[in-house]
Design an enzyme around this catalytic site. Structure first.
Site, mmCIF file in Angstrom:
data_model
loop_
_atom_site.group_PDB
_atom_site.id
_atom_site.type_symbol
_atom_site.label_atom_id
_atom_site.label_comp_id
_atom_site.label_asym_id
_atom_site.label_seq_id
_atom_site.Cartn_x
_atom_site.Cartn_y
_atom_site.Cartn_z
ATOM 1 N N SER A 182 -1.280 -9.576 10.828
ATOM 2 C CA SER A 182 -1.882 -8.246 10.861
ATOM 3 C C SER A 182 -0.914 -7.219 11.418
ATOM 4 O O SER A 182 -0.513 -7.277 12.585
ATOM 5 C CB SER A 182 -3.152 -8.258 11.720
ATOM 6 O OG SER A 182 -3.538 -6.920 11.993
ATOM 7 N N ASP A 189 -4.170 -5.082 0.678
ATOM 8 C CA ASP A 189 -5.127 -4.043 0.294
ATOM 9 C C ASP A 189 -5.330 -3.952 -1.221
ATOM 10 O O ASP A 189 -6.165 -3.176 -1.686
ATOM 11 C CB ASP A 189 -4.656 -2.683 0.819
ATOM 12 C CG ASP A 189 -4.770 -2.595 2.331
ATOM 13 O OD1 ASP A 189 -5.565 -3.372 2.925
ATOM 14 O OD2 ASP A 189 -4.063 -1.766 2.932
ATOM 15 N N ARG A 231 -11.624 1.169 -1.878
ATOM 16 C CA ARG A 231 -10.805 0.395 -2.820
ATOM 17 C C ARG A 231 -11.666 -0.383 -3.820
ATOM 18 O O ARG A 231 -11.222 -0.669 -4.924
ATOM 19 C CB ARG A 231 -9.857 -0.530 -2.057
ATOM 20 C CG ARG A 231 -8.910 0.240 -1.159
ATOM 21 C CD ARG A 231 -7.651 -0.521 -0.832
ATOM 22 N NE ARG A 231 -6.975 0.061 0.328
ATOM 23 C CZ ARG A 231 -6.229 1.160 0.315
ATOM 24 N NH1 ARG A 231 -6.035 1.823 -0.811
ATOM 25 N NH2 ARG A 231 -5.660 1.610 1.421
HETATM 26 C C1 S3P Z 1 -2.554 -1.454 7.784
HETATM 27 C C2 S3P Z 1 -2.568 -2.825 7.920
HETATM 28 C C3 S3P Z 1 -3.470 -3.703 7.151
HETATM 29 C C4 S3P Z 1 -4.107 -2.979 5.973
HETATM 30 C C5 S3P Z 1 -4.587 -1.594 6.339
HETATM 31 C C6 S3P Z 1 -3.425 -0.750 6.829
HETATM 32 C C7 S3P Z 1 -1.618 -0.659 8.598
HETATM 33 O O1 S3P Z 1 -4.488 -4.188 7.995
HETATM 34 O O2 S3P Z 1 -5.187 -3.726 5.454
HETATM 35 O O3 S3P Z 1 -5.193 -0.956 5.238
HETATM 36 O O4 S3P Z 1 -1.411 0.536 8.306
HETATM 37 O O5 S3P Z 1 -1.057 -1.223 9.561
HETATM 38 P P1 S3P Z 1 -4.309 -5.526 8.866
HETATM 39 O O6 S3P Z 1 -3.210 -5.306 9.805
HETATM 40 O O7 S3P Z 1 -5.628 -5.712 9.576
HETATM 41 O O8 S3P Z 1 -4.050 -6.619 7.872
#
Ligand code: S3P
Length: 436
Positions: free
Chosen positions: A171, A319, A391
């Site tokens: 993440s 995403d 989305r």
């Molecule tokens: C993001 C990280 C992702 C992604 C989100 C944007 C970011 O989430 O799904 O739309 O900008 O750091 P996760 O870190 O929970 O996977």
């Protein structure tokens, strides 16, 4: 919810010409956060004028930062320095945005004042222990409600100390929250990630003159430095471009170019996955702008085939799965996704909500705990519920290109969070979708 937005598609669109989709959401959020915490004035171009990023602007304005814009994608931020924020008068509302809430929690943990972060119905049921656990180890005091969900009450004056943290899940939001808290911590803060995730925080911190060391899957920084204002050119969002990559791939006769798209290798999983499925995607005009690679992306329709999606590509396309599922319906054979349980805790449970919607349109799909199995299917007309997930709504707008009849997509108001002019740009490209 004050307004109810419903999309309706008509089949047989062909995607042609050249379009530029809206600015990258991840970079837009980070530009406001780092610009506010920097010394000097940061000028941003290409900023995403979507509700999520506007909430981030509002949050920093409420903490005393002067921010002008966005006007035609231009934002000017008069940074106050790492220790220049003022206590907000009220709770800070992050709307629908998990990114804004999680990253900001890292920043707020380092402040001298208390704060409370709240969000909308979707954000209020998203898991926050993934950030409160490491931040607490750093010395922060953060209260969640019993389920580990917002509101978050963050105590000031916590005197953070650097830690090493092994991320239990891939993440970028958790990684970024820890690194941003690390700016305020004593000594070194480091994380290791189980798989590569987007690295915009590390790149942008370096752009603001802050040293971040990346060694393999380990990132580290020292607390107590300063950020120096810089200018940021936000490219078009590959996550918004992805809908059009799928649309142009499945709609026969399409030949579409997407201009100036961010193609950071930690974000391009969607291109790799679609290419493995047989998509015809070419990149041109590749260059680096402000530390981030960008390119024009040309997509010509192609006959797709089902694949088992390689698990290492999952975080790099996290995403984009709603639209990849749509592509899979039109691919010959079977597509299998595994290792993607994170999809269940996004703006909606994207495995279940996509499965429900595709089933409602007559597709042959089977959700699994960590993914989905999708057979080649002829989509009929149907009515689906996007569950307020931007989305999901935009993915079904693309499904409509090749369905036999119209698809009615309910609960589309949150498209404004990431892609406010989606209907105009999609229509310009040749997608037959309108607001009912
Ligand atoms: C993001 C990280 C992702 C992604 C989100 C944007 C970011 O989430 O799904 O739309 O900008 O750091 P996760 O870190 O929970 O996977």
């Amino acid at each position: 919810m004050s307004k109810q937005v419903i999309f309706k598609t008509e089949p047989n669109g062909i995607l042609t010409g050249s379009i530029r989709v809206t600015g990258d959401k991840s970079m837009s959020h980070r530009s406001i956060m780092l610009g506010s915490l920097a010394e000097g004035t940061t000028e941003v171009t290409g900023f995403l004028n979507g509700e999520d990023c506007l909430a981030t602007i509002k949050a920093f304005r409420n903490m005393g930062v002067t921010i002008n814009g966005p006007e035609n994608g231009n934002v000017s931020i008069q940074g106050v320095g790492l220790n220049g924020l003022k206590a907000p008068a009220d709770a800070i509302d992050m709307g629908n945005s998990g990114t804004a809430m999680r990253l900001l929690t890292g920043v707020m943990a380092g402040q001298s004042f208390d704060s409370v972060l709240i969000g909308d119905a979707s954000l209020s049921i998203r898991p926050m222990r993934r950030i409160t656990k490491p931040l607490t180890q750093m010395g922060a005091t953060i209260e969640t409600n019993e389920a580990g969900t917002p509101p978050l009450s963050i105590k000031g004056n916590s005197h953070l100390k650097g830690i090493h943290y092994d991320l239990p899940m891939a993440s970028a939001q958790v990684k970024s929250a820890i690194l941003l808290a690390g700016l305020y911590a004593k000594g070194e803060t480091s994380v290791t990630e189980p798989a590569v995730t987007r690295d915009h925080t590390e790149r942008m911190l370096r752009g603001f003159g802050y040293e971040v060391i990346t060694e393999g899957n380990r990132m580290s920084l020292q607390g107590g430095g300063k950020l120096t204002a810089t200018n940021i050119d936000v490219p078009a969002d590959i996550s918004s471009a992805a809908f059009f990559m799928v649309g142009a791939s499945i709609a026969e006769g399409s030949d579409l170019t997407l201009e100036h798209v961010g193609v950071n290798p930690t974000r391009t999983g969607v291109i790799d996955i679609l290419r493995l499925m047989g998509a015809d995607i070419t990149l041109s005009n590749e260059k680096e702008v402000g530390g981030e690679p960008v390119a024009d992306i040309r997509i010509r329709s192609a006959k797709l085939k089902g694949i088992h999606i390689p698990e290492e590509l999952v975080p790099l396309a996290i995403d984009e799965f709603p639209s990849i599922f749509v592509a899979a319906c039109f691919a010959e054979g079977t597509t299998v996704l595994t290792g993607a349980e994170e999809l269940r805790v996004k703006e909606s449970d994207r495995i279940q909500v996509m499965a429900d919607g595709l089933l409602a349109c007559g597709a042959d799909v089977t959700p699994t705990p960590d993914g989905i199995i999708i057979q080649n299917s002829q989509l009929s007309s149907g009515e689906i519920d996007s569950h307020g997930d931007h989305r999901i709504a935009m993915s079904f707008a693309m499904a409509g290109l090749c369905a036999q009849g119209s698809i009615v997509i309910n609960d589309c108001e949150n498209v404004d969070t990431s892609f406010p002019d989606f209907i105009d740009i999609a229509s310009k490209a040749g997608v037959k979708v309108s607001i009912v």
